[in-house]
Each structure stands twice: as structure tokens, then as C-alpha cells.
Design a protein around this motif. Structure first.
Motif, mmCIF file in Angstrom:
data_model
loop_
_atom_site.group_PDB
_atom_site.id
_atom_site.type_symbol
_atom_site.label_atom_id
_atom_site.label_comp_id
_atom_site.label_asym_id
_atom_site.label_seq_id
_atom_site.Cartn_x
_atom_site.Cartn_y
_atom_site.Cartn_z
ATOM 1 N N HIS A 358 0.857 -1.182 0.000
ATOM 2 C CA HIS A 358 0.000 0.000 0.000
ATOM 3 C C HIS A 358 0.896 1.236 0.000
ATOM 4 O O HIS A 358 0.572 2.252 0.571
ATOM 5 C CB HIS A 358 -0.873 0.038 1.257
ATOM 6 C CG HIS A 358 -2.023 -0.903 1.264
ATOM 7 N ND1 HIS A 358 -3.069 -0.775 0.379
ATOM 8 C CD2 HIS A 358 -2.319 -1.965 2.020
ATOM 9 C CE1 HIS A 358 -3.958 -1.732 0.624
ATOM 10 N NE2 HIS A 358 -3.516 -2.482 1.610
ATOM 11 N N TYR A 383 -3.637 5.510 4.052
ATOM 12 C CA TYR A 383 -4.307 4.237 4.324
ATOM 13 C C TYR A 383 -5.314 4.426 5.454
ATOM 14 O O TYR A 383 -4.979 4.976 6.504
ATOM 15 C CB TYR A 383 -3.230 3.228 4.720
ATOM 16 C CG TYR A 383 -3.699 1.813 4.968
ATOM 17 C CD1 TYR A 383 -3.833 0.912 3.915
ATOM 18 C CD2 TYR A 383 -3.974 1.377 6.258
ATOM 19 C CE1 TYR A 383 -4.238 -0.392 4.143
ATOM 20 C CE2 TYR A 383 -4.378 0.074 6.501
ATOM 21 C CZ TYR A 383 -4.511 -0.814 5.435
ATOM 22 O OH TYR A 383 -4.900 -2.103 5.665
ATOM 23 N N TRP A 384 -6.542 3.954 5.219
ATOM 24 C CA TRP A 384 -7.604 4.039 6.223
ATOM 25 C C TRP A 384 -7.779 5.476 6.731
ATOM 26 O O TRP A 384 -7.880 6.386 5.933
ATOM 27 C CB TRP A 384 -7.369 3.024 7.345
ATOM 28 C CG TRP A 384 -7.592 1.594 6.916
ATOM 29 C CD1 TRP A 384 -8.117 1.154 5.751
ATOM 30 C CD2 TRP A 384 -7.274 0.414 7.674
ATOM 31 N NE1 TRP A 384 -8.156 -0.233 5.746
ATOM 32 C CE2 TRP A 384 -7.648 -0.706 6.900
ATOM 33 C CE3 TRP A 384 -6.709 0.187 8.944
ATOM 34 C CZ2 TRP A 384 -7.488 -2.012 7.347
ATOM 35 C CZ3 TRP A 384 -6.548 -1.129 9.381
ATOM 36 C CH2 TRP A 384 -6.932 -2.212 8.587
ATOM 37 N N ASN A 421 -5.945 4.311 0.017
ATOM 38 C CA ASN A 421 -6.710 3.075 0.142
ATOM 39 C C ASN A 421 -7.763 3.162 1.245
ATOM 40 O O ASN A 421 -7.442 3.521 2.386
ATOM 41 C CB ASN A 421 -5.755 1.925 0.485
ATOM 42 C CG ASN A 421 -6.487 0.605 0.693
ATOM 43 O OD1 ASN A 421 -6.934 -0.020 -0.262
ATOM 44 N ND2 ASN A 421 -6.633 0.185 1.950
ATOM 45 N N GLU A 422 -8.992 2.835 0.893
ATOM 46 C CA GLU A 422 -10.105 2.698 1.849
ATOM 47 C C GLU A 422 -10.184 3.856 2.830
ATOM 48 O O GLU A 422 -10.113 3.668 4.045
ATOM 49 C CB GLU A 422 -9.988 1.377 2.613
ATOM 50 C CG GLU A 422 -10.365 0.199 1.772
ATOM 51 C CD GLU A 422 -10.426 -1.107 2.557
ATOM 52 O OE1 GLU A 422 -10.043 -1.113 3.745
ATOM 53 O OE2 GLU A 422 -10.863 -2.101 1.975
ATOM 54 N N ASN A 481 -12.700 -1.871 -3.180
ATOM 55 C CA ASN A 481 -12.362 -3.115 -2.490
ATOM 56 C C ASN A 481 -13.654 -3.770 -2.029
ATOM 57 O O ASN A 481 -14.486 -3.116 -1.388
ATOM 58 C CB ASN A 481 -11.484 -2.841 -1.264
ATOM 59 C CG ASN A 481 -10.151 -2.187 -1.625
ATOM 60 O OD1 ASN A 481 -9.793 -2.097 -2.792
ATOM 61 N ND2 ASN A 481 -9.427 -1.744 -0.618
ATOM 62 N N TYR A 483 -15.267 -7.512 -0.266
ATOM 63 C CA TYR A 483 -14.964 -8.801 0.365
ATOM 64 C C TYR A 483 -16.253 -9.586 0.621
ATOM 65 O O TYR A 483 -16.426 -10.180 1.680
ATOM 66 C CB TYR A 483 -14.209 -8.566 1.680
ATOM 67 C CG TYR A 483 -12.755 -8.167 1.471
ATOM 68 C CD1 TYR A 483 -11.749 -9.119 1.499
ATOM 69 C CD2 TYR A 483 -12.398 -6.845 1.217
ATOM 70 C CE1 TYR A 483 -10.415 -8.775 1.303
ATOM 71 C CE2 TYR A 483 -11.075 -6.488 1.018
ATOM 72 C CZ TYR A 483 -10.090 -7.456 1.065
ATOM 73 O OH TYR A 483 -8.770 -7.103 0.858
ATOM 74 N N TYR A 487 -16.003 -10.741 4.719
ATOM 75 C CA TYR A 487 -16.486 -9.842 5.771
ATOM 76 C C TYR A 487 -18.013 -9.750 5.744
ATOM 77 O O TYR A 487 -18.626 -9.461 6.740
ATOM 78 C CB TYR A 487 -15.863 -8.448 5.624
ATOM 79 C CG TYR A 487 -14.381 -8.443 5.923
ATOM 80 C CD1 TYR A 487 -13.900 -8.908 7.139
ATOM 81 C CD2 TYR A 487 -13.448 -7.987 5.000
ATOM 82 C CE1 TYR A 487 -12.539 -8.914 7.430
ATOM 83 C CE2 TYR A 487 -12.097 -7.987 5.283
ATOM 84 C CZ TYR A 487 -11.648 -8.453 6.490
ATOM 85 O OH TYR A 487 -10.308 -8.458 6.764
ATOM 86 N N GLU A 511 -9.471 -4.871 -4.640
ATOM 87 C CA GLU A 511 -9.233 -5.945 -3.666
ATOM 88 C C GLU A 511 -10.456 -6.834 -3.577
ATOM 89 O O GLU A 511 -11.588 -6.349 -3.626
ATOM 90 C CB GLU A 511 -8.978 -5.400 -2.247
ATOM 91 C CG GLU A 511 -7.601 -4.845 -2.036
ATOM 92 C CD GLU A 511 -7.397 -4.262 -0.642
ATOM 93 O OE1 GLU A 511 -7.957 -4.787 0.338
ATOM 94 O OE2 GLU A 511 -6.663 -3.257 -0.548
ATOM 95 N N TRP A 557 -6.867 -9.625 -3.328
ATOM 96 C CA TRP A 557 -6.046 -9.487 -2.133
ATOM 97 C C TRP A 557 -5.755 -10.873 -1.599
ATOM 98 O O TRP A 557 -6.660 -11.486 -1.079
ATOM 99 C CB TRP A 557 -6.801 -8.648 -1.085
ATOM 100 C CG TRP A 557 -5.940 -8.259 0.063
ATOM 101 C CD1 TRP A 557 -5.943 -8.791 1.320
ATOM 102 C CD2 TRP A 557 -4.934 -7.241 0.060
ATOM 103 N NE1 TRP A 557 -4.994 -8.184 2.096
ATOM 104 C CE2 TRP A 557 -4.364 -7.229 1.338
ATOM 105 C CE3 TRP A 557 -4.444 -6.365 -0.922
ATOM 106 C CZ2 TRP A 557 -3.328 -6.356 1.687
ATOM 107 C CZ3 TRP A 557 -3.425 -5.505 -0.570
ATOM 108 C CH2 TRP A 557 -2.881 -5.499 0.719
ATOM 109 N N LYS A 579 -4.646 -14.074 3.659
ATOM 110 C CA LYS A 579 -5.459 -13.977 2.444
ATOM 111 C C LYS A 579 -4.653 -14.251 1.182
ATOM 112 O O LYS A 579 -5.147 -14.104 0.072
ATOM 113 C CB LYS A 579 -6.156 -12.617 2.359
ATOM 114 C CG LYS A 579 -7.217 -12.442 3.442
ATOM 115 C CD LYS A 579 -8.149 -11.291 3.225
ATOM 116 C CE LYS A 579 -9.052 -11.095 4.420
ATOM 117 N NZ LYS A 579 -8.360 -10.581 5.621
HETATM 118 C C1 GCB Z 1 -8.413 -4.219 3.054
HETATM 119 C C2 GCB Z 1 -7.144 -3.479 3.112
HETATM 120 C C3 GCB Z 1 -5.962 -4.405 3.236
HETATM 121 C C4 GCB Z 1 -6.256 -5.461 4.272
HETATM 122 C C5 GCB Z 1 -7.412 -6.279 3.771
HETATM 123 C C6 GCB Z 1 -7.847 -7.365 4.756
HETATM 124 O O1 GCB Z 1 -9.404 -3.768 2.578
HETATM 125 O O2 GCB Z 1 -6.986 -2.614 2.041
HETATM 126 O O3 GCB Z 1 -4.820 -3.655 3.571
HETATM 127 O O4 GCB Z 1 -5.145 -6.240 4.565
HETATM 128 O O5 GCB Z 1 -8.516 -5.459 3.559
HETATM 129 O O6 GCB Z 1 -7.262 -8.426 4.762
HETATM 130 O O7 GCB Z 1 -8.791 -7.114 5.499
#
Ligand code: GCB
Length: 602
Positions: A358, A383-384, A421-422, A481, A483, A487, A511, A557, A579
Motif C-alpha cells: 500500500h 491508508y484508512w 486506500n479505503e 475493495n 470482500y 467480511y 481488492e 487481495w 489472504k
Molecule cells: C483491506 C485493506 C488491506 C487489508 C485487507 C484485509 O481492505 O486494504 O490492507 O489487509 O482489507 O485483509 O482485510
């Protein structure tokens, strides 16, 4: 008495000259350099005893207790409470965490010391000290004099060494490295990766003529024309600069009117760079006594409507995210060999693109990507939730952006600069990011700008999932991103999800991923098993078939498991984010095959 002496040295310290950081010198591989890599002696200093006095103020330049000053007693009565010795040494480049168990969790200050002799090749040449990267803050001292300070753990910097300071023998170089995390730094205190500390990339002395080419930028303006600029430094600049591409019989001369020279010329018969044919040309730039060469690929990249066009043709990005880490050894990657492992894996997976997450990776990565024909997304560690409302934080992020772009602006592989990122959706953040995007465009108008956006991938009442982050209006590529199935519910949630964006722009999944402990097998409903992760990928792949026409690719990711102090499941994580489609032992998981098959079909 001691107190009076300290106060006096502090005042003297204020008048001590600190040499400002000079603009970045690029093309280090083609310059006359001397490596300072290898063993450096160190002192661990968690209490800042070598930096701050007993009042916790930065010590004066000549303070006998400062760890940048000589550790040799001047007489037998002299009392010195520190010292550098081979008994305590670390390899440079390299993070300190993996080099000795006592460093494994260390976050704080370590002093590095190297002695070197140096004879310049030509009298009158200028000498710079160049660092590929130091995480996070570096205070650099030569022969007791501070050359400067740099913050930012993943970008290069250099300081000029004044003539009067450099000795032919016995130079005493000391670097204070501090990798503590602070709320007003970039990144901030919270990241999902390991905060490796140390002089993590190479260190070189760079010798250049008194007037020299600091940097040059040359990219394709179209399929038949190149343009860019040359930045010169020195008090007596030559009257012209010459750009040559011998293979094409090109030799163009441009008059010098200032320290920045615009260049543009047409190149009939140019063979463009692409993943299937990563053609590079040797480019030679000459200015007076200085000459730099680089191997550069030329290609165009643009976002038009819902497509990304490489050399005018739509591309689909078969990507993968990569952390700069060698998982089998639990350390930062830094060498050409490391880059070959990571990009080699990406190629075996069928990728034509990598997202270097990142933060900017070592220069060997982008150079190897150029020669292998792998497209690159390069990012700064915004980041975040960093401190978006703080103007000083903006300056820090912007400095890293500038260093990233300047170092790699001649890399054909790099097609996307990412500003973060995010990040959370609010006006302070959006304004901050909008300004970063504007800054990136002013530094380089030849590439796409993006940022990995966050979407709500939790349970949704409707199947419509819309990427509508207001930041989308400023980027060229709407990247998000998701998931879904890790998640948010189970992978079967993908069956009803239909993604789109409100922006008439290309859409990219920056991601997607799920964890599996390599070698752990169970049925596919069992979390942490390879079967669960493979199922996740199968559902994702099926969902991708329903993506809208402006879907231009993905970078799941992540390539390999990576160390993260946030991952503390004692059975399945133990300090690793698992991951990866490759385990931290370097073994492919079942999901690898699912993704590879999808990429083969693409
Ligand atoms: C994300 C982040 C990444 C994390 C990933 C995770 O969205 O950008 O840095 O490592 O998720 O594994 O939750």
C-alpha cells in the motif's frame, strides 16, 4: 554545572547548519555511485539517549553524548557512554525485525553507523548521499554534522555532502532511524501490515559533475511523439541538452533557458511497449559533462468512457495485490532477486498487472515490471483513517507522492498512481484526496490516477451494489475493495450481487479475498480452510461474469500471506494475514488454481 553546559550546547546547536534535503536525483543505476550497503554497526536507543538531552530536547551538534559524534574517548579520563562495535551489526539494506530476535517487535530508534573512505573521481564533482528508503524517519549525520532529516518509509531521498565535510578516509556516517507510528504521519498508527523498521533499501554515494542532470522525464505523448522535461542543477548550466535514442537514430538538441528544459519530438517507427511486447529503448541524455542513460518503454494509457486503452486498445487487467514482503523469510523485500520471486509468482498466476500495495515498493520492482511487461498500480500509504484535517499531514502525503512519481515516471509499466486506500467518506477526506489527485496530475499528466475506495459489502436488502463515493468524480479509474463472502456473509452472497458505479468511468476491483491457512483442509463451509477460500473465489468469479461493460479488471487481495500484528487468531493466523493465494511458506493454495483458471480464460 552539567545543566549549564547542556544549555550552552543547545544554543550552539540552533546555529549549527542543517543541510536541507535536496530534490530527488533519479536514474541512480546509471550514475557513478559507490555502495554503502553491507554491515552497519548499531545501537538500540528506546529512550532517545543519543538524541535528546536530559530535558528531552534535541542535543546540540557538538554534544559529547550525542550518538552522531565520535564514540572514541579523547583521553583515558574521557567518559563516553555509548559506542559502535561489530558485535552489534545489521545488514543494509534490510529491515531490522528479521535480523535478530530482539528486534522482532521493536518499534523505536536504532542508530546505524558506517565508516567509509571516499576519493572523488574528478575534482569539482558534487557528492550526494542517496537512500532508497528508511522506515520511517531518518536523521542523517556525517562527521558530526547533520545532513538532514527525511520522513516517509517507502520513498527515496538524498542529501548533498558539502565539500568541506567529506574526508578521503575515515568518514563517520550515522543515521538515526525511528519507526514509531504517530497519529500525524503517513501512514498513521493503524495499518494491516507489519511495521518493519530500518534502512530497508540501498544506500549509495552518488558522484555527479558540478552541473548535472538531476532528473529527466520522457514518455509517449502519442504513438509517434515523445515529450517530457529535463531538470538540471548547478551554477553554470550548459547552453543545450541532447536527447538520443541510438536505436532509432534520434539525436535531438534543446536549448537550456533555465534549470527545467521542456522536450518534445516526433519518433516515426516507434515500437510501443505492451505486456505482450515489452520493448524498451536505451535513452541517453547529455548535458555538458553529465550523461544519464535509461531503458525506457513508450506506451500510451488513457481512460475513455468505460474503458482503459493501452496504446489505443482496450485492456483487461488480470491483477494481483502484492505486499513488499518475502513471506517464507518474514522480511521486507528489497532486491532484484526478491522482485523476481514476487513478480515471477504473479506471472505464473497469469497476471498482466500488479497492485503494489500500500506504498511504493523498491525500484527493482518497477524496473523488473518494465522488462517483464507487467502493468503496475503504485500507491502512497494514505491508508484508512489518517489525519485528513491536518495541513501538515497533507504535506507529508504530498511529499511521498512527489517522491514516488519522480522516481518512477519513466517506467512504462506504471500506468496508475493511487493516492490512497479505503479512506472514509466525508468532505474533509474528499478535499484532501482531491488535492492529492490534482498534485499527481500536475506532476504527471501521462498516467491514470486512482484510489481504492471502500464500499459497503455487508448484507444488502437489494442486489444492487453501487459505487458512489464522491471521490469517484476526481479519479480516472473507479476502483473499489469488496470482500463479499468474507467480511459480508458467506461466499454465496455473491450470487445476488450486481455491481455498478454512478460514474461513466472504468470500474476496477482493487481488492477481494478471503483467508485460508495454507495446508488446512476441511469442507468448504469451514472458515480458514483452503476449501472455503477456493469456494470464495469460485463465487467471485461467477459474480464477475455479471459485471457491467465498464469492468476493466481486478487485483485480488493478495499474492502471498503477509505479517500483520492485527491478526491474532491463535489457530489460523498467529500474526499473519492469510489472504494470500500463496501461503507464507511459499506454497500455492487451492484458490490459486481457481484464479489462474479465470485468468487463463480471460
Ligand atoms: C483491506 C485493506 C488491506 C487489508 C485487507 C484485509 O481492505 O486494504 O490492507 O489487509 O482489507 O485483509 O482485510
Amino acid at each position: 554545572m552539567i545543566r549549564i553546559a547542556c544549555a550552552l550546547t543547545f544554543v550552539m546547536g540552533l546555529v549549527a547548519r542543517v543541510f536541507a534535503q535536496t530534490d530527488l536525483i533519479t536514474d541512480i543505476p546509471s550514475r557513478q555511485t559507490v555502495s554503502l550497503n553491507g554491515r552497519w554497526q548499531y545501537i538500540i536507543d528506546p529512550y532517545e539517549t543519543g538524541f535528546l538531552d536530559y530535558r528531552y530536547k534535541e542535543m546540540a551538534r557538538s554534544d559529547r553524548n550525542a550518538y552522531w559524534n565520535s564514540d572514541v574517548p579523547s583521553s583515558k579520563t574521557d567518559k563516553i557512554e555509548f559506542g559502535y562495535t561489530d558485535k552489534y551489526s545489521l545488514m543494509v539494506p534490510g529491515d531490522w525485525n528479521h535480523q535478530d530476535p530482539k528486534f522482532e517487535y521493536y518499534e523505536g530508534t536504532v542508530w546505524y553507523k558506517k565508516s567509509f573512505d571516499f576519493v572523488r573521481r574528478h575534482p569539482g564533482d558534487r557528492i550526494f548521499l542517496y537512500f532508497g528508503a528508511v522506515n520511517y524517519r531518518a536523521d542523517v549525520y556525517l562527521n558530526g554534522v547533520k545532513l538532514g532529516m527525511h520522513k516517509g518509509g517507502f520513498t527515496p531521498f538524498n542529501f548533498e555532502i558539502p565539500d568541506s565535510l567529506l574526508r578521503r578516509a575515515g568518514n563517520y556516517l550515522v543515521v538515526r532511524v525511528d519507526n514509531r507510528r504517530y497519529p500525524d504521519e503517513v501512514p498513521t498508527v493503524n495499518t494491516d501490515w507489519w511495521n518493519y523498521g530500518g534502512i530497508t533499501r540501498e544506500v549509495r554515494l552518488v558522484e555527479v559533475p558540478s552541473s548535472f542532470i538531476r532528473d529527466f522525464f520522457l514518455q509517449a505523448a502519442s504513438a509517434t511523439a515523445l515529450s517530457g522535461s529535463i531538470r538540471l542543477s548547478g551554477s553554470s548550466l550548459p547552453s543545450s541538452v541532447v536527447v538520443g535514442i541510438p536505436e532509432l537514430g534520434i539525436r535531438q538538441t534543446f536549448p537550456v533557458t533555465g534549470d527545467s528544459v521542456g522536450i518534445a519530438f516526433s519518433v516515426p517507427g516507434l515500437q510501443l511497449w505492451s505486456p505482450s511486447s515489452p520493448k524498451r529503448y536505451t535513452v541517453v541524455v547529455t548535458a555538458g559533462a553529465d550523461k544519464v542513460t535509461d531503458k525506457i518503454g513508450f506506451r500510451t494509457i488513457e481512460a475513455r468512457g468505460g474503458q482503459v486503452l493501452l496504446n489505443g486498445k482496450p485492456i483487461f487487467m488480470r491483477g494481483i495485490c502484492i505486499h513488499e514482503e518475502i513471506p517464507q523469510e518474514g522480511r521486507r523485500a528489497y532486491s532484484a532477486r526478491d522482485a523476481a520471486q514476487l513478480l515471477g509468482w504473479a506471472r505464473e498466476l497469469g497476471c498482466n498487472m500488479v497492485r503494489l500495495a500500500h506504498y511504493p515498493h523498491d525500484e527493482t520492482m518497477t524496473r523488473l515490471a518494465d522488462s517483464l511487461g507487467i502493468l503496475v498500480w503504485s500507491e502512497i500509504p494514505v491508508y484508512w483513517t489518517i489525519d485528513f484535517g491536518n495541513p501538515a499531514v497533507f504535506d507529508k502525503a504530498n511529499a511521498q507522492l512527489r517522491e514516488m512519481i519522480t522516481r518512477d515516471h519513466n517506467r512504462a509499466s506504471v500506468i496508475i498512481w493511487s493516492v490512497g486506500n479505503e479512506t472514509p467518506v466525508n468532505t474533509t477526506r474528499t478535499d484532501f484526496m482531491r488535492r492529492l489527485i490534482a498534485s499527481a496530475r500536475s506532476l504527471d499528466s501521462t498516467r491514470l490516477i486512482s484510489a481504492a475506495l471502500e464500499v459497503n459489502y455487508g448484507s444488502s436488502a437489494t442486489s444492487k451494489r453501487v459505487v458512489d463515493d464522491p471521490l469517484g468524480q476526481y479519479v480516472d479509474l473507479v476502483a473499489f475493495n469488496e470482500y463479499l463472502g468474507w467480511y459480508g456473509g458467506l461466499p454465496s452472497a455473491c450470487r445476488t450481487a450486481n455491481w455498478s458505479t454512478i460514474y461513466d468511468k472504468p470500474l476496477f476491483i482493487s481488492e477481494t479475498g478471503a483467508e485460508a491457512l495454507g495446508g488446512y483442509h476441511a469442507d468448504s463451509l469451514t472458515r480458514w480452510s483452503e476449501e472455503y477460500q477456493a469456494w470464495y473465489y469460485r463465487e467471485q468469479v461467477a459474480m464477475l461474469q455479471r459485471m457491467p461493460a465498464n469492468f476493466v479488471g481486478l487485483s485480488p487481495w493478495v499474492l502471498a500471506d503477509f505479517r500483520s500484528p492485527k491478526r491474532n487468531n491463535p489457530l489460523y493466523q498467529e500474526g499473519w494475514n492469510n489472504k494470500g493465494v500463496m501461503s507464507h511458506k511459499g506454497v500455492r493454495k487451492e484458490a490459486w488454481e481457481v484464479l489462474k483458471k479465470y485468468y487463463q480464460a480471460k
